[in-house]
Design an enzyme around this catalytic site. Structure first.
Site, PDB file in Angstrom:
ATOM      1  N   GLY A  90      -7.325  -0.444   3.491  1.00  0.00           N
ATOM      2  CA  GLY A  90      -8.118  -0.109   2.949  1.00  0.00           C
ATOM      3  C   GLY A  90      -7.983   1.535   1.906  1.00  0.00           C
ATOM      4  N   SER A 122      -2.409   1.035   8.069  1.00  0.00           N
ATOM      5  CA  SER A 122      -3.048   2.096   7.275  1.00  0.00           C
ATOM      6  C   SER A 122      -3.859   3.215   7.203  1.00  0.00           C
ATOM      7  CB  SER A 122      -3.359   1.936   5.848  1.00  0.00           C
ATOM      8  OG  SER A 122      -2.849   2.366   4.468  1.00  0.00           O
ATOM      9  N   ALA A 123      -5.386   3.062   6.880  1.00  0.00           N
ATOM     10  CA  ALA A 123      -6.748   3.536   7.180  1.00  0.00           C
ATOM     11  C   ALA A 123      -6.730   3.079   8.013  1.00  0.00           C
ATOM     12  CB  ALA A 123      -7.866   2.488   5.639  1.00  0.00           C
ATOM     13  N   HIS A 159       2.408   5.192   4.746  1.00  0.00           N
ATOM     14  CA  HIS A 159       3.434   4.977   3.791  1.00  0.00           C
ATOM     15  C   HIS A 159       3.637   6.247   3.151  1.00  0.00           C
ATOM     16  CE1 HIS A 159       0.899   1.348   2.592  1.00  0.00           C
ATOM     17  NE2 HIS A 159      -0.337   2.578   3.164  1.00  0.00           N
ATOM     18  N   GLU A 194       7.014   3.343   4.997  1.00  0.00           N
ATOM     19  CA  GLU A 194       5.954   2.620   5.786  1.00  0.00           C
ATOM     20  C   GLU A 194       7.516   0.722   6.426  1.00  0.00           C
ATOM     21  OE1 GLU A 194       6.095   0.188   1.528  1.00  0.00           O
ATOM     22  OE2 GLU A 194       4.307   1.250   1.985  1.00  0.00           O
TER      23      GLU A 194
END
Length: 238
Positions: A90, A122-123, A159, A194
């Site tokens: 997020g 991700s985060a 990413h 990714e």
């Protein structure tokens, strides 16, 4: 330590957490984990309850129960009792501020350094690094500091993209990372594309995925590394 640091939750055209699901299951089963503590604080435009439901629906397929820290009356105690810790993606700034406000940075770091499995996408991968400074996110809120868990000595840019869209006159991702290593010449940055993840166990690190990873170091041309390559240099703290 036992870390699984995932670039992204969802590949284009796939269901949520579809591509990393098998690796997540293998990683947790190796430690006989039956339930995990989920950190949903990166969610901004949807509720923590909705995030928990979304993650649990996938972990159900692995036979693993997901308990969210946001439902605990004592978040620190929940961390201290967790079989494994999972940090979702997020907005990294939102995630870090809430983790800091709840006093979770030090307890999570201590547990993971003691062997508690950690998964982040991700985060959630960003906060395993020394700082959040290589996130792609807007600083929508101001955390107490940019310092994060420092579980690994390098930075991750999840990413990671090579593309420079036609008609776009702004900086590329590579140029932004080059700015970072110029300002922070002692820090290595991994451009994690990714569909890829890094697993760290028993002092060893492995790239998992069909795509290469780009490594950025100050004063050197960026280098590409494949899943079969030796990445042990990334774990050497300066």
């Amino acid at each position: 330590m036992k870390l699984l640091l995932i670039s992204n939750s969802t590949n284009a055209g796939e269901a949520y957490l579809e591509y990393p699901k098998t690796e997540i299951g293998r990683f947790l089963n190796a430690s006989a984990v039956e339930r995990v503590l989920f950190i949903p604080y990166a969610a901004v435009t949807f509720s923590f309850d909705a995030y928990l439901k979304k993650v649990q629906s996938r972990f159900n397929e692995l036979g693993i129960v997901v308990e969210s820290v946001h439902l605990s009356s004592n978040p620190v105690q929940a961390v201290l009792e967790a079989e494994a810790i999972v940090v979702g993606g997020g907005n990294t700034f939102h995630l870090v501020r809430k983790m800091q406000e709840e006093g979770l940075m030090a307890p999570i770091r201590d547990r993971v350094l003691s062997g508690t499995p950690y998964i982040g996408w991700s985060a959630g991968a960003n906060v395993a690094c020394p700082t959040l400074c290589t996130t792609n996110d807007m600083p929508i809120v101001q955390p107490l500091s940019f310092e994060t868990l420092s579980l690994v000595p390098f930075q991750i840019n999840p990413h990671y993209l090579d593309a420079h869209p036609d008609g776009h006159a702004g900086e590329t991702r590579e140029q932004r990372i080059e700015e970072f290593i110029t300002a922070n010449p002692a820090v290595t940055v991994t451009g994690l594309r990714e569909g890829c993840m890094l697993e760290i166990q028993d002092g060893k690190i492995q790239l998992i995925g069909s795509r290469s990873m780009r490594i950025f170091r100050y004063g050197q041309a960026p280098q590409e590394f494949q899943a079969k390559d030796d990445l042990s240099f990334l774990l050497h703290r300066l």
